[in-house]
Scaffold this motif. Structure first.
Motif, PDB file in Angstrom:
ATOM      1  N   TRP A 287     -27.114  23.849 -18.362  1.00 52.33           N
ATOM      2  CA  TRP A 287     -27.638  24.833 -19.299  1.00 52.33           C
ATOM      3  C   TRP A 287     -28.629  24.259 -20.072  1.00 52.33           C
ATOM      4  CZ3 TRP A 287     -27.069  30.278 -19.387  1.00 52.33           C
ATOM      5  CH2 TRP A 287     -27.431  30.640 -20.499  1.00 52.33           C
TER       6      TRP A 287
ATOM      7  N   TYR B  34     -22.821  25.188 -22.449  1.00 55.05           N
ATOM      8  CA  TYR B  34     -23.675  26.341 -23.160  1.00 55.05           C
ATOM      9  C   TYR B  34     -24.063  25.605 -24.487  1.00 55.05           C
ATOM     10  CZ  TYR B  34     -24.691  31.104 -23.829  1.00 55.05           C
ATOM     11  OH  TYR B  34     -25.476  32.182 -24.222  1.00 55.05           O
TER      12      TYR B  34
ATOM     13  N   GLY C  98     -19.487  30.904 -23.722  1.00 56.49           N
ATOM     14  CA  GLY C  98     -20.576  31.240 -24.311  1.00 56.49           C
ATOM     15  C   GLY C  98     -20.221  31.384 -25.977  1.00 56.49           C
TER      16      GLY C  98
ATOM     17  N   HIS D 261     -20.033  35.555 -21.924  1.00 49.51           N
ATOM     18  CA  HIS D 261     -21.222  35.611 -22.781  1.00 49.51           C
ATOM     19  C   HIS D 261     -21.422  36.534 -23.746  1.00 49.51           C
ATOM     20  CE1 HIS D 261     -23.287  32.451 -19.890  1.00 49.51           C
ATOM     21  NE2 HIS D 261     -22.321  31.948 -20.507  1.00 49.51           N
TER      22      HIS D 261
ATOM     23  N   ASP E 165     -22.233  38.099 -15.722  1.00 49.11           N
ATOM     24  CA  ASP E 165     -22.496  36.634 -15.906  1.00 49.11           C
ATOM     25  C   ASP E 165     -23.356  36.621 -17.478  1.00 49.11           C
ATOM     26  OD1 ASP E 165     -23.682  33.995 -15.765  1.00 49.11           O
ATOM     27  OD2 ASP E 165     -25.465  34.434 -14.452  1.00 49.11           O
ATOM     28  N   GLU E 166     -24.482  37.277 -17.707  1.00 44.59           N
ATOM     29  CA  GLU E 166     -25.252  37.226 -18.555  1.00 44.59           C
ATOM     30  C   GLU E 166     -25.682  38.436 -19.314  1.00 44.59           C
ATOM     31  OE1 GLU E 166     -26.243  35.442 -21.226  1.00 44.59           O
ATOM     32  OE2 GLU E 166     -26.946  33.710 -20.234  1.00 44.59           O
TER      33      GLU E 166
ATOM     34  N   ALA F 152     -25.214  31.977 -10.224  1.00 43.88           N
ATOM     35  CA  ALA F 152     -25.738  32.222 -11.688  1.00 43.88           C
ATOM     36  C   ALA F 152     -26.905  33.222 -11.267  1.00 43.88           C
ATOM     37  CB  ALA F 152     -26.081  30.949 -12.079  1.00 43.88           C
ATOM     38  N   ASN F 153     -26.702  34.237 -12.140  1.00 36.78           N
ATOM     39  CA  ASN F 153     -27.988  35.190 -12.479  1.00 36.78           C
ATOM     40  C   ASN F 153     -28.117  35.145 -13.684  1.00 36.78           C
ATOM     41  OD1 ASN F 153     -28.738  36.142  -9.754  1.00 36.78           O
ATOM     42  ND2 ASN F 153     -27.160  37.651  -9.848  1.00 36.78           N
ATOM     43  N   SER F 154     -28.866  34.342 -14.453  1.00 36.14           N
ATOM     44  CA  SER F 154     -29.058  34.145 -15.891  1.00 36.14           C
ATOM     45  C   SER F 154     -30.430  34.867 -16.245  1.00 36.14           C
ATOM     46  CB  SER F 154     -29.051  32.816 -16.189  1.00 36.14           C
ATOM     47  OG  SER F 154     -29.323  32.728 -17.506  1.00 36.14           O
TER      48      SER F 154
ATOM     49  N   THR G 227     -33.116  35.660 -19.045  1.00 37.58           N
ATOM     50  CA  THR G 227     -34.005  35.299 -20.147  1.00 37.58           C
ATOM     51  C   THR G 227     -35.387  36.038 -20.736  1.00 37.58           C
ATOM     52  OG1 THR G 227     -33.116  33.036 -19.319  1.00 37.58           O
ATOM     53  CG2 THR G 227     -34.903  33.180 -21.184  1.00 37.58           C
TER      54      THR G 227
ATOM     55  N   SER H 229     -30.550  26.741 -12.979  1.00 37.78           N
ATOM     56  CA  SER H 229     -29.329  27.522 -14.017  1.00 37.78           C
ATOM     57  C   SER H 229     -29.750  28.519 -15.029  1.00 37.78           C
ATOM     58  CB  SER H 229     -28.632  26.250 -14.948  1.00 37.78           C
ATOM     59  OG  SER H 229     -29.753  25.455 -15.573  1.00 37.78           O
ATOM     60  N   ASP H 230     -30.806  27.912 -15.731  1.00 42.63           N
ATOM     61  CA  ASP H 230     -31.360  29.148 -16.583  1.00 42.63           C
ATOM     62  C   ASP H 230     -32.627  28.738 -17.054  1.00 42.63           C
ATOM     63  OD1 ASP H 230     -30.084  27.081 -18.345  1.00 42.63           O
ATOM     64  OD2 ASP H 230     -30.893  28.556 -19.850  1.00 42.63           O
TER      65      ASP H 230
END
Length: 375
Positions: free
Chosen positions: A61, A107, A157, A205, A260-261, A318-320, A322, A369-370
């Motif tokens: 992260w 995180y 998170g 999260h 996930d996010e 991971a499907n982050s 942003t 990751s992100d």
């Protein structure tokens, strides 16, 4: 500390908008590479411009500070900090060790005002969250406060109120949400509230709306967004018994997915128009899902779920998502199983319906990751 030239460069870049080249850094779940990436919003293209060799064994992260001068990395038993020397380069600054036997720095979030504390969450039972001080350049210095939980908690998170006075913890292992007050000068924290989540949803999260009236929590196990009212004075939350699906209605194989996010779009007004959320698949042969919501400017309440659509590939581990800082319609999404980063754009038809699609794709050598946007 950044040179005057680099500071001026970053200030100039931060003022750019649509019709420009924008920059981001991406972490990776394995290896010592941090990727520097460019996105051209005219040609809708992503370009890998630098493979940065870091001091980190992984960067599961990464977070960027409010001043866009540093990034912070979760690196096993360490939190690492790197100065942003320009929009495509980093320089290692410092590391802070986790306390005791905790070894899964998972995180990170950053405060938005001086003294710019960084908050970290080791993902393991029995581990407290951490409040980390920084020096004048933004480099990590030391852990100055602990965010304590019950022994069975495992926080994945964190979120901050817009005034930095309350920190919120999504307790995945303990199936709860926690509220702590923060001394914005000393970084000391005190428990305000423990709130059990609905049975078996596993909060992962969460975000707190800038106006402070709502918090939204990703329920990992049920692949939903849970809606909470927030008291602006006490910081306490009340669950509304309202959820929004992060999988299509009628799914019979929901156990193959885990949400996930969640993140608001970036705006200078304090009233984001959108909120994005993503769900991963547990099987890399089937895609995950990504969704966008329209948000009421005055209250922060969800107006509608604009769309819920498949991701372009595996769904990954991971499907982050942003949000982009240059336009609220854009966001980046990672796929760690298929080793790529994409930029998506939404088209909203008013506040009730819309569509979303990937407009740019970049394959990477290892699973991202992100990402954090520099400009």
């Amino acid at each position: 500390m950044l040179s005057l030239t680099a500071t001026i460069l970053l200030g100039t870049l931060a003022g750019q908008a649509v019709g420009s080249v924008h920059h981001m850094f991406s972490g990776a779940f394995s290896g010592s590479t941090i990727y520097a990436i460019e996105f051209d919003d005219e040609s809708n293209s992503l370009t890998l411009v630098n493979n940065i060799t870091s001091n980190s064994s992984s960067s599961k992260w990464i977070a960027i500070d409010e001043r866009k001068q540093n990034i912070y990395v979760g690196d096993g038993a360490l939190y690492d900090s790197y100065a942003i020397t320009n929009s495509t380069s980093l320089e290692y600054s410092s590391s802070v060790a986790l306390l005791g036997s905790c070894s899964n720095a998972n995180y990170l979030i950053t405060s938005t005002a001086s003294p710019y504390f960084v908050f970290g969450a080791p993902y393991s039972t029995g581990c407290a969250g951490n409040v980390i001080s920084v020096d004048s350049s933004g480099a990590l210095v030391s852990i100055v406060g602990n965010i304590t939980y019950q022994s069975g908690a495992g926080v994945h998170g964190l979120a901050l109120s817009s005034d930095n006075k309350f920190v919120y913890s999504a307790d995945d292992m303990g199936n709860a949400v926690w509220v702590h007050s923060v001394d914005t000068t000393a970084g000391e924290v005190a428990e305000v509230q423990y709130l059990a989540a609905p049975t078996g949803v596993d909060p992962r999260h969460m975000v707190v709306h800038p106006k402070g009236l709502f918090a939204y929590v990703v329920f990992e196990a049920s692949s939903e967004i849970g809606v909470y009212y927030r008291d602006n004075n006490t910081g306490e939350l009340t669950y509304t018994n309202t959820t929004y699906p992060l999988l299509p209605t009628g799914f019979t194989n929901s156990s193959s997915y885990w949400a996930d996010e969640v993140m608001f779009s970036v705006t200078s007004t304090g009233s984001p128009k959108y909120m994005y959320a993503a769900t991963r698949s547990r099987n890399t042969t089937i895609p995950g899902y990504v969704s966008a919501f329209s948000i009421d400017a005055d209250t922060g309440a969800i107006i509608s779920q604009l769309f819920l659509t498949e991701t372009t590939n595996s769904g990954g581990s991971a499907n982050s998502v942003t949000s982009a800082p240059f336009a609220e319609e854009y966001f980046a999404i990672t796929d760690s199983a298929s080793n790529h980063v994409e930029v998506w754009k939404i088209t909203a038809n008013g506040t009730t319906t819309g569509t979303g699609e990937a407009v740019a794709h970049l394959d990477l050598a290892t699973g991202p990751s992100d990402v954090v946007w520099v400009d």
